[in-house]
Each structure stands twice: as C-alpha cells, then as structure tokens.
Write an enzyme that holds these catalytic residues in place. Sequence first.
Site, PDB file in Angstrom:
ATOM      1  N   GLU A 183     -14.568  17.475  -0.154  1.00 18.82           N
ATOM      2  CA  GLU A 183     -15.366  16.462   0.524  1.00 18.82           C
ATOM      3  C   GLU A 183     -16.125  17.001   1.740  1.00 18.82           C
ATOM      4  O   GLU A 183     -17.277  16.655   1.957  1.00 18.82           O
ATOM      5  CB  GLU A 183     -14.471  15.282   0.973  1.00 18.82           C
ATOM      6  CG  GLU A 183     -13.855  14.497  -0.167  1.00 18.82           C
ATOM      7  CD  GLU A 183     -14.880  13.729  -0.994  1.00 18.82           C
ATOM      8  OE1 GLU A 183     -16.043  13.628  -0.566  1.00 18.82           O
ATOM      9  OE2 GLU A 183     -14.515  13.250  -2.075  1.00 18.82           O
ATOM     10  N   SER A 243      30.604 -32.543 -20.798  1.00 16.71           N
ATOM     11  CA  SER A 243      31.862 -32.674 -20.056  1.00 16.71           C
ATOM     12  C   SER A 243      31.903 -31.836 -18.789  1.00 16.71           C
ATOM     13  O   SER A 243      32.818 -31.987 -17.983  1.00 16.71           O
ATOM     14  CB  SER A 243      33.037 -32.291 -20.951  1.00 16.71           C
ATOM     15  OG  SER A 243      33.183 -33.244 -21.986  1.00 16.71           O
TER      16      SER A 243
END
Length: 851
Positions: free
Chosen positions: A117, A504
């Site tokens: 870069e 139940s």
Amino acid sequence: MATKLPGVGLKAYSPRAIAQAPPAQRRYILRRLWLPAVLLLALAAGGLTGIIAAYELNYSRAANEVAALATYRPSVVTRIYADDGQTEIGEFALEKRIPLKYDEIPPVMKNAILAVEDARFYDHIGIDPIRIVGATWKNLTSDKVEGGSTLTQQLAKNLFLSKEQTIKRKVNEWALALQIERYYTKNQIMELYANHIFLGANAYGVEAGAETYFGKQAKDLTLGEAALLAGVPKAPSEYSPLSNPAKAKERRDLVLELMAKNGFVSQAEADAAKAKPIQLADTAYYQSQPKSTPFDYPVEFIRQELEDRYTTRVAQGGLSVYTTINVEAQKKAYEVVRAGLRWYDRTHSGWRSSYTMMPTTVNNGEGPPTQQELTNYKHPDWYGNDYQQGRYLMGLVMKVDHGKDEATIRFGNYTATVTTADMGWSHRQPASELKPGYLAEFDVKEVDKKTRRLKVELSQVPAVQGAMMTLNARTGEIVTMVGGYDFYTNKFNNATQAYRQTGSAFKPFIYTAAVEWGMTPDSVVSGAPISLGDWQPHNYDGSLGCADMPLKMALAHSMNIPAVHLLQTVGIQTGAQMVRRFGIKVPMAPYLPSALGATEVPLDQMVSAYSAFPNKGIRVEPHMVRRVLDRDGAELESWEKTTYKVVNEYVAMTMVSMMRGVVQFGTASAANSLGVPLAGKTGTVNDHTDVWFLGYTPTYVTGTWLGYPGRKKPLGNDMTGAHGALPMFIDFMKDFLKNKPKEDFPKAPSMPEDMKELFRQRQRELAAERAELAAESKENGQDQNALPTTITEPKLEQVTLPPPPKAETTDRPAKSEPAPPKTEAPPQPATRHREAEPQKKKGKKGEGEPP
C-alpha cells in the site's frame, strides 16, 4: 550651489500635504513610500489568508470529520460465553470485526500492508508527491495502471468517501488525508487502517480476517498468510481466496515480491512463501452460513432478550455476554433430546420419505437443481467439516447412479456413496428413493480424514418435537435449554414458546394447595365417582372411581379422581391462586378439569414452578444472563437475585416427601436407577398428545416434554410420561450428576402452630362430611363399601388460602404459536372407551391423565 531636494519644505507627509505639493515633490514622495506600502498590504493579506486557512484547518467539515475519529467506534462482534466465562458459544455481528491495538498487530502484517500500500508511509505528510509523479510517469509510459494514493488516503477514502473516480473526490481525499496526518500519529493511522479494511466474507480488520480465513489469531499468521490478507483489500471480491483462489495466489505473490523489494523480507524468504499453496481453514468456506451447534436455542433466546434492552448494540456494540449455560450439560441435553426423538420416530412413526429439496431456481424451486447450485450449496451442519462417528447430519444428494443403484452424497468437503446396504431402516433402494438436490439426514458410521470420505446410513428427521430444560433451584440459573430437534429445521423454541397441556404434571400445585389448606400426606381423600353434567373423569385404568386413599398414595400413583376431589375440596379459586403463586403466568382455567392439567403452560414456566419445592418454598426468578460488559469492559448489567416466597418450608418439604414417592414406588420408579435421591412428577395429556416429566434433586430441576408441534396429535397409547419423557430425563441426569456430590433432601419441619389448628379444623370438617355420606348411603339402603356417585357443583368462589404474593414485574410474551387456553366455560370431554385399548393396560396404575 547645492540642489534643493523635492521633498524638502513639506512640514508633514499627510495625504493633504502630498496632494497639494508640486508635481516634482509628489513624484519624489510616492517613489519613497510605495515599497513600505506594498509590504504592509502584503503582510495584511498574508495574515488574513493565514487566519482563513487556520479556520479551515480547524473548523472545516473535513477537520470535524477527522477529529471525530478520536471517538469513532466501529461495529464490533458481540460474543456470548458459557458459564465458565471462557468458552464462546455464539456471536452476533453485522460486521465481523475484532479490534487490535497497534502493538498487537504482528510486524509481518504491518510490513505486508506497507509493502503493497505505501512503502514510504513514514516519510510523507499524508500525500506523497514523489509517488504521485512516479505513478503518473508509469501510467504514461507503460500499459500498467498504478495508483499514487498513500495508506492515509486509502483510510480517508474507506472512512469518509465513496469510490467514484472524480477530481472532486480526489481533492477531498487529499484534504482529509492531510487532516488525518495532522490529528494522529503514524502508528495510530496504521492501527485504524488495520482494523477497518474489508477483507471479504464479512470480515473487517486483520484479526477478523485471520480468524475467518485461517482459523487463527493475527499474531500467529505466517508470512504467506499475512501477504494474502494484505492483498485482498484492493478488490475483495476479485482477490478473495474463497471465490477466486488463482487470483488470490497471484496477488499474494505480488505482495511477497514487494516485501522483498522494499527490504521487509529477504528474497529467499519471499520465494519460499510463494512456493507454498494457499491453505485455508475448513471453517472459511462456511462464513456466509450459520453454524449448527448444540447452543443454537439458548443463544437465540439470549439474542431476543438482549435486543429488547440494547436494540442494535447487540449486533454492533461489541458486548461480552456471560451466561449460565454449562457447555458439557448443554451438549448432553442436546444429544439426549435428539436421540429420544429419533427413538420415538423409528418405533412409532414409520418411514415417511420426508426429504427437503435444496433452494433452487429450477421449476419454481422444485428442482432438480443445476450442477453449479449443487456444488455451491452449504449447510450449517457442515461448518468446519468436523465429523465424528455417531453424529447425525444433513447430506446433499449430488447424483444417483441407476445402473449401480447407488447415490453420491456430499457433506461439505466430504463425500459418501450410499448403496442399498446403507439405506438404514427405510429398506428402500437408493435409485428409487433419492433424487439430486434432496437433503436427507444420515448417521455417520466411519470418517476417513485422509480421503475425506464418510461411511453413512440413511436416517430421517423426526416429525415429533421435544424440549428439555435444567434449572438451578437455588440460584435460578438456567443450566441447559433445548428447544427442539434442530434449530435450522425449526427455530420455534418448544421450551419457552410452546403452550401445551401439562396433564398430571399439574397436580402437585393442587396438592400443595391441599397441604396448605390443612391436609397432610396421610389425610384420606375420596375416590368416589364424580359426575358434572356430561363430564365424568376416570383414572388411567379407565375406572370411574377408586377406594379412598392417603394423599401421598394418590399423588404417587397419579390417580385422577382424588385430584379432582382435592380441587373441589379446597376450591377452584384457591387452586388458581396457588398456581399463580408458583409463577405460572397462564391463569388456571376455572373448572375442575384443571386439576388434571387442562391448563396450557410452557416448559420453562413449569420447571421454574417446580424449583420452589426443593428450595424450601422459595422460587428464584430464572435467568440465563449473569452479566453484560460493553466493548471497554464496563459492566452494563449484572443479575440481581429476585426471589418469591411461594409457600412456607413445611408445605414445600411435605410436597417433596410426597413427590419422592412418585419416584420410589409410583409412576416414575424407573428413575431409581440413577441411585440418587429424586422427586418429581410424570404427566400425560388426554389422548396421549403430550408427555411430560419434571424431576429434581435438592439443587437441580430438569423438565422434559415430547409432542407434535402446533397440533394435538396422539403419540400412541403406550406413550406416557413414564415411557416417553422419563427416559430422556434419566439419560441426561445419569451424566449430569456423575461428578456432583450426592445430596439428600432435608426432612420436613414440624407443622407450624398456625397450621395445627387449621389442620384440626379440616379433620373435623372431613370427618363430618364422611359421616354425612355414610348416613345417606345407609338411609338409601346402599352398600357402605360401594363407591357412591358424587354429583356436585364446583366451588368456584371458595378462597381458603392467603392472597398470592406480588406478581413478577415483567412477563415474557409468547413469540408465536399456540395461544393460552380459553377459560370462559368448561369443556365437555367424552369418556375414553377403554374397551378399544390393549388388554395390557388393564390394572396399570399411575399415569393419571385428564379425560
């Protein structure tokens, strides 16, 4: 004789005097004053220009934007951790970014960035005239196009500008670059750049890129790996090693050459790195696809909770969320639920040839898909290509060879050949059963990592669903949560969103009301038949009545008729208040069938309610999040224990002693095989549409449920809580309790003084009621040993318990699916015809279910 100077004789150099002076004098004076005047004007103009320039530098839009970088907080990954505080079980992110400090960025990564870069990064002021001239000359004298942007300009463009190619944007880029260099040091600029660059696959910054492509941290990157990452930002779609490995390698080699040219590495090191192929982690190929794990349901549950409080910060704010989920327990619960559902599917459902066609654009999604679609498809089960023997996962049918009667199946980067012998319990032929594009479930039998081959057997995804949840009764921490067979098959969480009748399993709430009402485990409850209009409840064995029996025996064997008598005795409103005190957010339906579990409740509320029993009547609000930290480590929230006193210790421990009877000699006696003190309750809904078991030790409560999602479809006459849900509980608790100390339940304390008088009063009332019934039977000439039919009206208004404690401040609403039951009027269910059931049911006690 001396010549007289033209300016001599003027008393002052005032404008008036100069204007009235003779022409010769005026010219002389102006020649003497023009230079100082010009200098003075130039200084004034320069000062004004400096003031304007200083203002622009400090207060322009570019300056303000650059200055704001000091507080810039990019989107960061939010991570979810297990109860050990270290194991990551999930993450949320719009942009996958893991910021590093400058010193944490490895030198090899910095050098690779500088080489490709901006090799003169540390020698310019944000704009590099030398590079601009060099790039311009190359562009004019060769066919290659080279940019003259510096690293600072690249950062400015990425942060503030679009990618349009215009002179105006370039000028703005220069201005921003100068401002960035003015405000920040070179090291700070490098840090910003390394954390902001986009590297494809939703990875931002070098740390996220290293984790995405290589499955490692940036500090562990090799020279070649660093060079590859440094080369991607120029064009992530073009140089991605996933979509274009050839161009990615070409770009990587260019970066290595530039590193050698600029002296960052030797030529020999660069050549050695270029000789190596690109080797990505297996997980790199599935970054766009979610990962299927045992933690999917709890992670999604946490995400929804966090978004209610933090909205978009969940996916952008870099939160650290520390949860109560135990890694090993969650994995075991996930395996147990899936194994239990597969067992049911194989023994009760039969082969359904239920396959899913992969997404395709051919024939409106009906397929067959194109070869490219088949090759590009990814499934969450394939994440990382981490396959082990015994794992069940989805495979994609790539092709079917009708001549050989075999099919080729792909599992990510692995393949398998399925012949007739590998079709499992389907007993079908591959050529007639499978088609290209089908997604089917397979059981992995063998794994050959060298050849990337699997040996598999065809299975099928169960149509039935199940759920499991474990809670620490003392702390309220949710240890495990499994909401279904597979999150990516069905995201509906059956542990928290499925409102189902409880059968139940609901009875302990009614029995608790009876104990607080003044009854004891030895108090005798009536078993006389009940008839209310067209409704006549019966026990599980089909009988319409039974002998009078103690409460502890009625609960242990889950007798229906005594449970209805208990609710009739204490009053429906009393029972409803007790249910509300246990933290059940769904109001109990105001009719007697509620004693048998007609109310629809999700599993998480049932587990939380049961936690009050072993915790001596105190219910701790359940939670899954211990604390949340922001990206800087500051605490945003931490769990504050919230408790509710449901009943006193005597009532709670009395219920524990009765519910231990369910395990010791009642419907859940199979749980004795665990060899630890347990209590709990089974539950089976009318027509066997849902089966439950909720059991607990002195510390942990675990609940299991099994049923068809979104509908009331019978599971089969043999499917009860003891037969369907209890085995999953046993399989899980066997491993979960293995290394934990053996605990015993404390004995119930003596009855409080305020309850003793109430107990004596209830005894007198019950004795008087029995005497009255006996007298009526004698007067009518009936056998006193026979069971009289009790025709009665339910006690709707009777309230004999203290008012419930203050309800919780917030209720979590159901996300979707079944709504709570309507309670306007009692249903009129018909009695089940027992003669249509198998003979083996006769005489079987226990699973007391609503008719």
